[in-house]
Every structure is written in C-alpha cells, then in structure tokens.
Design an enzyme around this catalytic site. Sequence first.
Site, mmCIF file in Angstrom:
data_model
loop_
_atom_site.group_PDB
_atom_site.id
_atom_site.type_symbol
_atom_site.label_atom_id
_atom_site.label_comp_id
_atom_site.label_asym_id
_atom_site.label_seq_id
_atom_site.Cartn_x
_atom_site.Cartn_y
_atom_site.Cartn_z
ATOM 1 N N HIS A 1 -6.797 8.867 -3.700
ATOM 2 C CA HIS A 1 -6.526 7.585 -3.113
ATOM 3 C C HIS A 1 -6.582 6.421 -3.886
ATOM 4 O O HIS A 1 -6.259 5.443 -3.543
ATOM 5 C CB HIS A 1 -7.547 7.381 -1.897
ATOM 6 C CG HIS A 1 -8.857 7.217 -2.347
ATOM 7 N ND1 HIS A 1 -9.827 8.124 -2.296
ATOM 8 C CD2 HIS A 1 -9.472 6.166 -2.591
ATOM 9 C CE1 HIS A 1 -10.957 7.806 -2.761
ATOM 10 N NE2 HIS A 1 -10.785 6.304 -3.057
HETATM 11 C C1 UD1 Z 1 -10.578 1.518 -0.193
HETATM 12 C C2 UD1 Z 1 -11.553 0.780 -1.221
HETATM 13 C C3 UD1 Z 1 -11.884 2.001 -2.501
HETATM 14 C C4 UD1 Z 1 -12.161 3.116 -1.664
HETATM 15 C C5 UD1 Z 1 -11.610 3.561 -0.691
HETATM 16 C C6 UD1 Z 1 -12.277 4.686 -0.069
HETATM 17 C C7 UD1 Z 1 -11.007 -1.592 -1.873
HETATM 18 C C8 UD1 Z 1 -10.676 -2.577 -2.753
HETATM 19 N N1 UD1 Z 1 -11.071 -0.327 -1.675
HETATM 20 O O1 UD1 Z 1 -9.461 1.687 -0.558
HETATM 21 O O2 UD1 Z 1 -13.035 1.396 -3.221
HETATM 22 O O3 UD1 Z 1 -12.623 4.039 -2.750
HETATM 23 O O4 UD1 Z 1 -11.550 2.336 0.479
HETATM 24 O O5 UD1 Z 1 -11.630 5.391 0.977
HETATM 25 O O6 UD1 Z 1 -12.249 -2.269 -1.026
HETATM 26 N N2 UD1 Z 1 -5.343 2.564 5.965
HETATM 27 C C9 UD1 Z 1 -4.987 3.402 7.343
HETATM 28 N N3 UD1 Z 1 -6.039 3.626 8.268
HETATM 29 C C10 UD1 Z 1 -7.486 2.950 7.955
HETATM 30 C C11 UD1 Z 1 -7.762 2.171 6.602
HETATM 31 C C12 UD1 Z 1 -6.766 2.334 5.703
HETATM 32 O O7 UD1 Z 1 -3.991 3.637 7.584
HETATM 33 O O8 UD1 Z 1 -8.466 3.107 8.718
HETATM 34 C C13 UD1 Z 1 -4.311 2.454 5.116
HETATM 35 C C14 UD1 Z 1 -3.459 1.259 5.264
HETATM 36 O O9 UD1 Z 1 -2.220 1.605 5.059
HETATM 37 C C15 UD1 Z 1 -3.921 0.526 4.371
HETATM 38 C C16 UD1 Z 1 -4.292 1.514 3.224
HETATM 39 O O10 UD1 Z 1 -4.587 2.687 4.075
HETATM 40 O O11 UD1 Z 1 -3.261 -0.372 3.774
HETATM 41 C C17 UD1 Z 1 -5.424 1.281 1.995
HETATM 42 O O12 UD1 Z 1 -6.588 0.783 2.764
HETATM 43 P P1 UD1 Z 1 -7.679 -0.283 2.035
HETATM 44 O O13 UD1 Z 1 -8.715 -0.410 2.876
HETATM 45 O O14 UD1 Z 1 -6.701 -1.452 1.640
HETATM 46 O O15 UD1 Z 1 -7.996 0.395 0.547
HETATM 47 P P2 UD1 Z 1 -8.283 2.023 0.323
HETATM 48 O O16 UD1 Z 1 -7.075 2.428 -0.472
HETATM 49 O O17 UD1 Z 1 -8.637 2.617 1.476
HETATM 50 N N1 UDP Z 2 -15.030 12.417 2.533
HETATM 51 C C1 UDP Z 2 -15.034 12.662 4.072
HETATM 52 N N2 UDP Z 2 -13.931 13.285 4.437
HETATM 53 C C2 UDP Z 2 -12.649 13.143 3.777
HETATM 54 C C3 UDP Z 2 -13.043 12.713 2.366
HETATM 55 C C4 UDP Z 2 -14.144 12.265 1.978
HETATM 56 O O1 UDP Z 2 -16.183 12.642 4.953
HETATM 57 O O2 UDP Z 2 -11.715 13.805 4.187
HETATM 58 C C5 UDP Z 2 -16.485 11.667 2.279
HETATM 59 C C6 UDP Z 2 -17.024 12.239 1.108
HETATM 60 O O3 UDP Z 2 -17.868 13.599 1.085
HETATM 61 C C7 UDP Z 2 -17.955 11.068 0.468
HETATM 62 C C8 UDP Z 2 -17.041 10.040 0.843
HETATM 63 O O4 UDP Z 2 -16.330 10.282 1.867
HETATM 64 O O5 UDP Z 2 -19.106 11.254 1.011
HETATM 65 C C9 UDP Z 2 -16.258 9.518 -0.256
HETATM 66 O O6 UDP Z 2 -15.205 8.474 0.321
HETATM 67 P P1 UDP Z 2 -13.835 8.301 -0.600
HETATM 68 O O7 UDP Z 2 -13.662 9.212 -1.531
HETATM 69 O O8 UDP Z 2 -12.859 7.737 0.453
HETATM 70 O O9 UDP Z 2 -14.322 6.869 -1.232
HETATM 71 P P2 UDP Z 2 -14.672 6.680 -2.753
HETATM 72 O O10 UDP Z 2 -16.101 7.350 -2.980
HETATM 73 O O11 UDP Z 2 -13.751 6.868 -3.872
HETATM 74 O O12 UDP Z 2 -14.965 5.208 -2.721
#
Ligand code: UD1
Ligand code: UDP
Length: 378
Positions: free
Chosen positions: A215
């Site tokens: 991601h």
């Molecule tokens: C965010 C965090 C990242 C973390 C990740 C975990 C920041 C800068 N980034 O990244 O550090 O590793 O979460 O998963 O805070 N979206 C949906 N549904 C949701 C949430 C998001 O459709 O419930 C989609 C939207 O199109 C959105 C995109 O995902 O624009 C990105 O979401 P965003 O929260 O901006 O950043 P992440 O890539 O999820």
């Molecule tokens: N995780 C989950 N379901 C998924 C993918 C990840 O429950 O489909 C859990 C994973 O075990 C970990 C956390 O989500 O506890 C990690 O989140 P993510 O990779 O989104 O964020 P990051 O750690 O990179 O910030």
Amino acid sequence: MEHVTGDGEITTKPIILVVGARPNFMKIAPIYAELQSRGQELILLHTGQHYDDNMSKVFFDDLGMPKPDIYMGIGSGSHAYQTGTVMIEFEKICQERDPSMVVVVGDVNSTVACTIVCAKMGIPCAHVEAGLRSFDRDMPEEINRILTDSVADLLLTPSPDGDEHLRAEGIAEERIIRVGNVMIDSLYNNLARAESSSIQDDLGLEDDYSILTLHRPSNVDDEGIFAGIISALEVIGKEIQIVFPMHPRTEKMAKQFSLYERIASIPRIKITGPVGYLDFVALMSNSKLVLTDSGGLQEETTALGIPCITLRENTERPITVTEGTNTIVGCDPELIKSTALDALTTGGKSGRIPEMWDGKTAHRIADVLINYIENNGD
Ligand code: UD1
Ligand code: UDP
C-alpha cells in the site's frame, strides 16, 4: 488522575486515546484494556481517517474494543486536508473534554495532527512507537514521525534504535522511555482466538501459501514500479500460491493503471479485500512467506518467526532485519524474485524476538502514563 476543581470538588480527568487508521487499532487496544482495568477514565477517539468497515469497524469487533466515544469522520483527502481537519476538530474536543493526557500511536496523519494540537494547548501527549526513523523524507510517515517526536512529551520507544535516534535529535533523556512493542501485545493476545478463523477454508487455500500486502504510495502510485512488482509476482506465483488482501489505495491505483486484470491473472493468486485482524493473523501465522511494504507486518512476522521480504528501499524498523526474519529488497523485480525463490528453497531467514516484544508493553505504558499524570497533573 484526581483533579480538584476551583470549588474543591474532586473529578477525574480522562485520558484521550487516539485512533485513525488501520495500524492504530491493534496498538491502542491493549493500552485501552490495561488502563480500563486500572479504573482510569478514558475517551476513545476515532478520527475516521480510515472508515470502510473492513479498514475500521472490523478491528473494534476483533480486538474487543468498544465503539469509539467520539467519531470525527474526517475521511480521505490530501495530507494537508487530513492533518488540518483533524487539528481543527481535535482542538474543539480538547477544549470541551479537558483531558489529563492524550495518547497517540504510530506515524499516520491523525497522529501528527493530534500531537501538534496538544503541544499548542499545553496538554501532555504520549507518543507510542516513538523514535523510529527510515531516514527517507520522501515517505510521508517519516515527516509525521519527526514532527510528532519533536513536540510530544513522552516518547515511548519499541527498540533501542528508537532511543538512539531521539538522543541524536537532541531530545532530553527524561522524555525517552523504552517500553517495547505494543503491536506484539495484540498479536499474542489474539493468536489463540485466530485459530478459530475459517478463512483458509473459505478461500480454499493450498497447504503452502504466501501472503502479499502492498500500500505504500512509492510502490502503488507509480505505474512503472507497480508493474515491475507484478512481473516478479508472476514468477513467484508459479512456485507458491499468493494470498493478496488488497488495500483500498492499491485497488484504486491498480484499476487506474489498468493493472488489476494482470494481477488477477497471476497463477493461483487469491485476491481479497482487506481482511479482519483475526483472519489476517490466522493467514499470516500459517503462511510460508510474507511479501509486504507494511510497517506492522515486518514486526509481526519477526515475532511469529515467518520469513518476511520487504518491498521497500529502507525500513524504520531495522531490528526486524538485524534480529528478526526480515529482508529488505526494494522494488527491483529481479531481487524480489531471487530473494523469494531462495526463501522458498531454503525455508527463509530465521531470527529471534527482540527484547521487550513480550506481550507486556501495554502494562509498562500504563505505568508510565499514570506515574506521569500523578506527578505532573494540575
Ligand atoms: C495510511 C497511512 C499509512 C499507513 C496506512 C495503513 C498516512 C500518511 N498514511 O495510508 O502510514 O501505513 O494508512 O493502512 O497517514 N481508502 C478507502 N477506504 C478507507 C480508507 C482509505 O477507500 O477506509 C482509500 C481512499 O481512496 C484514500 C486511500 O485509500 O484516498 C488512501 O488512504 P489514506 O488514509 O490517505 O492513506 P493510506 O494509503 O491508507
Ligand atoms: N492487517 C489486517 N488485515 C489486512 C492487512 C493487515 O488486519 O488485510 C493488519 C496487520 O496484521 C497489522 C496491521 O494491519 O496488524 C498493519 O496495517 P497496515 O499494513 O495497513 O499499516 P502499516 O503497518 O504499514 O502502517
């Protein structure tokens, strides 16, 4: 914790625990449970940065956390939108609720936004997972980490590298406290419960399979890099089944670049949406190999002893490489392929579990927070 008001009445000021995005829930859940068991008044606040049921609600159910007391509903948007809107709304909540302390975790936009509000309002703020550094300022989370640690009052670190980074940034010794890795508390608390998950049968998985999560904007927002990673997966998929719970950002970008069908054509791949925590722990703990760009997965695989190949150029969690099962390969398709195929042949890298990743971190955190409030409360 007790607070004497102007008219002599004793009240209890709450601690606000902040969650916003997926990796926050498993860090806050054990802290919530520990503080609650000590009778501390708590406010669980969800910014709404992640909002789909499978990126948010499922974790409250799986981790046994109550519904948030406050849901801000911020949603998606640019970095400035998310950070700025959380700040504006969180300031109002702090004015109304007058917390004794705020606890933030990790490195997402919600984390830095709430921390800055606390600093400006003079509210003590504890940052859990402090001191991690990738030294890559192109990564949005690195900016969040540096800003958060520079103004939070208590910097609770998971590993010695965190302490060292903070000292090198000139942070006073008394603000740095090593407590261990709280995400591993959740992992250990839920391993047995995850055994009842039926996800492997539901997906009809083979005995041997790998897990893939992606991601990071650096991997999935760049068409060429994303396509290169897929080309490596096309080869790996011939050797081992790949289970790919796809993050919403990744699904959006795969469709935008017309790469989705190509991913779906990887031999025997199983694509799902994001899965709940118990299902994910079940999948991960029974897998042969994890391929990821997630921060949390690098730690969880080290705790579980599962080989992890990290598709990033660097990591803010180097202890997972020096002590754990993690190998950093970047996004070069040749290196991804050769490292994965080698891990499948040899069984992959083994490691040991770092000190204080023992499932007792929330207990240590609660001790620190309560001690701080008792000695510094107004
Ligand atoms: C965010 C965090 C990242 C973390 C990740 C975990 C920041 C800068 N980034 O990244 O550090 O590793 O979460 O998963 O805070 N979206 C949906 N549904 C949701 C949430 C998001 O459709 O419930 C989609 C939207 O199109 C959105 C995109 O995902 O624009 C990105 O979401 P965003 O929260 O901006 O950043 P992440 O890539 O999820
Ligand atoms: N995780 C989950 N379901 C998924 C993918 C990840 O429950 O489909 C859990 C994973 O075990 C970990 C956390 O989500 O506890 C990690 O989140 P993510 O990779 O989104 O964020 P990051 O750690 O990179 O910030």
